[in-house]
Design a protein around this motif. Sequence first.
Motif, mmCIF file in Angstrom:
data_model
loop_
_atom_site.group_PDB
_atom_site.id
_atom_site.type_symbol
_atom_site.label_atom_id
_atom_site.label_comp_id
_atom_site.label_asym_id
_atom_site.label_seq_id
_atom_site.Cartn_x
_atom_site.Cartn_y
_atom_site.Cartn_z
ATOM 1 N N VAL A 70 0.789 -1.237 0.000
ATOM 2 C CA VAL A 70 0.000 0.000 0.000
ATOM 3 C C VAL A 70 0.820 1.287 0.000
ATOM 4 O O VAL A 70 0.271 2.369 -0.217
ATOM 5 C CB VAL A 70 -0.947 0.052 1.227
ATOM 6 C CG1 VAL A 70 -2.004 -1.034 1.128
ATOM 7 C CG2 VAL A 70 -0.178 -0.064 2.545
ATOM 8 N N THR A 86 3.350 4.521 -0.603
ATOM 9 C CA THR A 86 3.683 5.456 -1.690
ATOM 10 C C THR A 86 5.006 6.145 -1.322
ATOM 11 O O THR A 86 5.477 6.036 -0.185
ATOM 12 C CB THR A 86 2.530 6.444 -1.935
ATOM 13 O OG1 THR A 86 2.058 6.953 -0.692
ATOM 14 C CG2 THR A 86 1.357 5.745 -2.649
ATOM 15 N N PRO A 87 5.627 6.838 -2.305
ATOM 16 C CA PRO A 87 7.020 7.263 -2.106
ATOM 17 C C PRO A 87 7.304 8.149 -0.891
ATOM 18 O O PRO A 87 8.358 8.013 -0.265
ATOM 19 C CB PRO A 87 7.331 7.988 -3.428
ATOM 20 C CG PRO A 87 6.482 7.266 -4.446
ATOM 21 C CD PRO A 87 5.192 7.003 -3.712
ATOM 22 N N ASP A 132 3.772 -5.449 -5.129
ATOM 23 C CA ASP A 132 3.222 -4.585 -6.178
ATOM 24 C C ASP A 132 1.694 -4.630 -6.251
ATOM 25 O O ASP A 132 1.102 -4.315 -7.273
ATOM 26 C CB ASP A 132 3.822 -5.001 -7.536
ATOM 27 C CG ASP A 132 3.793 -3.858 -8.524
ATOM 28 O OD1 ASP A 132 3.899 -2.693 -8.098
ATOM 29 O OD2 ASP A 132 3.651 -4.129 -9.728
ATOM 30 N N THR A 133 1.074 -4.947 -5.138
ATOM 31 C CA THR A 133 -0.381 -5.132 -5.095
ATOM 32 C C THR A 133 -1.144 -3.940 -5.671
ATOM 33 O O THR A 133 -2.165 -4.102 -6.339
ATOM 34 C CB THR A 133 -0.814 -5.360 -3.632
ATOM 35 O OG1 THR A 133 0.175 -6.158 -2.985
ATOM 36 C CG2 THR A 133 -2.162 -6.043 -3.564
ATOM 37 N N TYR A 134 -0.665 -2.742 -5.414
ATOM 38 C CA TYR A 134 -1.322 -1.530 -5.922
ATOM 39 C C TYR A 134 -0.464 -0.808 -6.979
ATOM 40 O O TYR A 134 -0.661 0.374 -7.234
ATOM 41 C CB TYR A 134 -1.682 -0.603 -4.747
ATOM 42 C CG TYR A 134 -2.695 -1.256 -3.832
ATOM 43 C CD1 TYR A 134 -4.055 -1.130 -4.068
ATOM 44 C CD2 TYR A 134 -2.282 -2.063 -2.776
ATOM 45 C CE1 TYR A 134 -4.988 -1.777 -3.261
ATOM 46 C CE2 TYR A 134 -3.202 -2.720 -1.962
ATOM 47 C CZ TYR A 134 -4.550 -2.565 -2.222
ATOM 48 O OH TYR A 134 -5.470 -3.215 -1.428
ATOM 49 N N GLY A 135 0.477 -1.541 -7.558
ATOM 50 C CA GLY A 135 1.264 -0.976 -8.663
ATOM 51 C C GLY A 135 2.324 0.028 -8.245
ATOM 52 O O GLY A 135 2.862 0.747 -9.083
ATOM 53 N N GLN A 136 2.645 0.072 -6.945
ATOM 54 C CA GLN A 136 3.518 1.132 -6.426
ATOM 55 C C GLN A 136 4.974 0.690 -6.227
ATOM 56 O O GLN A 136 5.817 1.501 -5.844
ATOM 57 C CB GLN A 136 2.974 1.637 -5.077
ATOM 58 C CG GLN A 136 1.494 2.011 -5.084
ATOM 59 C CD GLN A 136 1.176 3.169 -5.998
ATOM 60 O OE1 GLN A 136 1.824 4.214 -5.941
ATOM 61 N NE2 GLN A 136 0.203 2.995 -6.891
ATOM 62 N N LEU A 173 7.710 -0.171 -7.938
ATOM 63 C CA LEU A 173 8.885 0.393 -8.596
ATOM 64 C C LEU A 173 9.079 1.873 -8.244
ATOM 65 O O LEU A 173 10.209 2.327 -8.048
ATOM 66 C CB LEU A 173 8.786 0.188 -10.110
ATOM 67 C CG LEU A 173 10.080 0.356 -10.890
ATOM 68 C CD1 LEU A 173 11.184 -0.564 -10.399
ATOM 69 C CD2 LEU A 173 9.838 0.128 -12.381
ATOM 70 N N SER A 174 7.989 2.616 -8.140
ATOM 71 C CA SER A 174 8.099 4.023 -7.724
ATOM 72 C C SER A 174 8.664 4.123 -6.315
ATOM 73 O O SER A 174 9.478 5.006 -6.014
ATOM 74 C CB SER A 174 6.729 4.707 -7.732
ATOM 75 O OG SER A 174 6.131 4.585 -8.974
ATOM 76 N N LEU A 211 12.339 3.511 -6.472
ATOM 77 C CA LEU A 211 13.049 4.708 -6.937
ATOM 78 C C LEU A 211 13.229 5.700 -5.791
ATOM 79 O O LEU A 211 14.323 6.263 -5.609
ATOM 80 C CB LEU A 211 12.266 5.339 -8.101
ATOM 81 C CG LEU A 211 12.857 6.584 -8.740
ATOM 82 C CD1 LEU A 211 14.224 6.307 -9.361
ATOM 83 C CD2 LEU A 211 11.902 7.142 -9.812
ATOM 84 N N ALA A 212 12.183 5.885 -5.007
ATOM 85 C CA ALA A 212 12.277 6.796 -3.853
ATOM 86 C C ALA A 212 13.333 6.308 -2.865
ATOM 87 O O ALA A 212 14.123 7.099 -2.341
ATOM 88 C CB ALA A 212 10.913 6.919 -3.173
#
Lengths: 309, 309
Positions: free
Chosen positions: A196, A198-199, A221-225, A227-228, A231-232
Amino acid sequence: MGAREVGLPDVVGSGSLPSAVKIWEVGARDGLQNESVVVPVAVKLEFLSRLADAGLSVLEATSFVHPKWVPQLADAAELLAGLSRRDGVVYPVLVPNERGLDRALEAGVTHIAIFASATETFASRNLNRTLDSQFEMFAPTVSRALAAGLDVRGYVSMCFGDPWEGRVERAQVVAVGERLLEMGCSQLSLGDTIGVATPGQVESLLEGFRDVSRLAVHFHDTYGQALSNTLAALRCGVTTVDSSAGGLGGCPYAESATGNLATEDLVWMLDGLGVETGVDLDKLVETSAWMAEQLGRPSPSRVVRALTK
Amino acid sequence: MGAREVGLPDVVGSGSLPSAVKIWEVGARDGLQNESVVVPVAVKLEFLSRLADAGLSVLEATSFVHPKWVPQLADAAELLAGLSRRDGVVYPVLVPNERGLDRALEAGVTHIAIFASATETFASRNLNRTLDSQFEMFAPTVSRALAAGLDVRGYVSMCFGDPWEGRVERAQVVAVGERLLEMGCSQLSLGDTIGVATPGQVESLLEGFRDVSRLAVHFHDTYGQALSNTLAALRCGVTTVDSSAGGLGGCPYAESATGNLATEDLVWMLDGLGVETGVDLDKLVETSAWMAEQLGRPSPSRVVRALTK
């Protein structure tokens, strides 16, 4: 089609990224343990061999958790007995407690990982312990492992959100993690077990620790986050990233739903950024396509799908 | 299960991000045009209505490209005639040339977009023009549109990689884009049509333009890079992002392969970062789940899958 033939742009870096990243490949353990199709030990051994051929140098191989909980990994001793260890490759094994450590030592393991919870509810459900009493289980395991010359990694799960408790206090995660480090873990792997985060949350958690060089990140990667968030984390100085070849670890409830960050999608980004990983992407894609056949379903990795159409 | 009930962490921002992002929803046009199942006009109208209900304020509605090339959008005039336009929502339409503009003007369109190529080969294959002569087609279209009081957006496709030419020179992309701006386009949408870009390349291209406030980004998720690239673009000051509800735009060659960045996956990240979008994620997920049923296949959006299990 190979990764070099699809219209790739120039390699262009980005500010304040590390020059190299160590990929901690968890496909054979965290990936497979969440797959419902039981994979024969010979296939697992070939999988590990192919992953080493593709240039991955940390292959988390299996787990000594009780077979009742993870039937997929009930063959841990057999797998380790059959493993042809390569020079330059380490094969960490998840060890839940002292009994698991005994089995790991018998099997000649050199690197173990323990699995802690950042939340009370998950500690209770996954470990049958309170948040605080989980350390009583880890302490003798870690001290005996260190005395035997083993390297110990500490997983911290549910670092961002928890399906029962919702938000997780950053201070609580940091306290669990720092306690594992003080106990002698060489590295923490901070896990977004339910995918869940986010960066901004990732940056905030990483800043809570004293020494970023001892931190790895583990995103689902359940919510597609995933790789972002990676990166963070790289921008914060993290240089070890957990991922799973082909995105193994699909949830049995939804075909092709994703588990871990796919190693191929990670390598694609790092290759484009000029960050060294030592991985041969085409060999890795071949390996994941082969494993998807064994599992009888398409790989959830975007890169694997795109390059094996 | 709603997006607010899955164990969400606190909202935590990240340095140098915009406070709000305008989502340019392309599902009904760029998404559907790549779907092989032909969708009835009534379903498209309901889709647009539901997207407006979910808070999206830019809905690219259709295209006046020749029906021979895009049969899915052959109903453009009928769709626009049946559209209940909402206050505060704009419905841009893709217009390839003067004939398309005539049809758009007849239909009462207020916002159009033209579609340029950054590479010689794609200009030839997609537009039957050279890189240079495509502007002869755009010039009268844009000048007549501006004279009629329309707003004109310029898409630039193949900005990062091209399947025939490989790498694309940044200077060439910037030259195409600046020419569209000089011609009178209010905004450029820089497209990674084949989804190969990584964050450093995105930053490098954006830095090549004089005025970032006139740039939007348009990423395809073929290699899983779309959201990371979006994060990189936001850090460069971009505040308009193209995406497709449910990740519509799957390639017909591979079930559930992805096209555009999924709007839900974008909104998940922006919500977590505290960046305003005006979108109600639960309503949007319901809409995409409904559209996936119409198309007879699961949505490629991770968020849609996770929340509709």
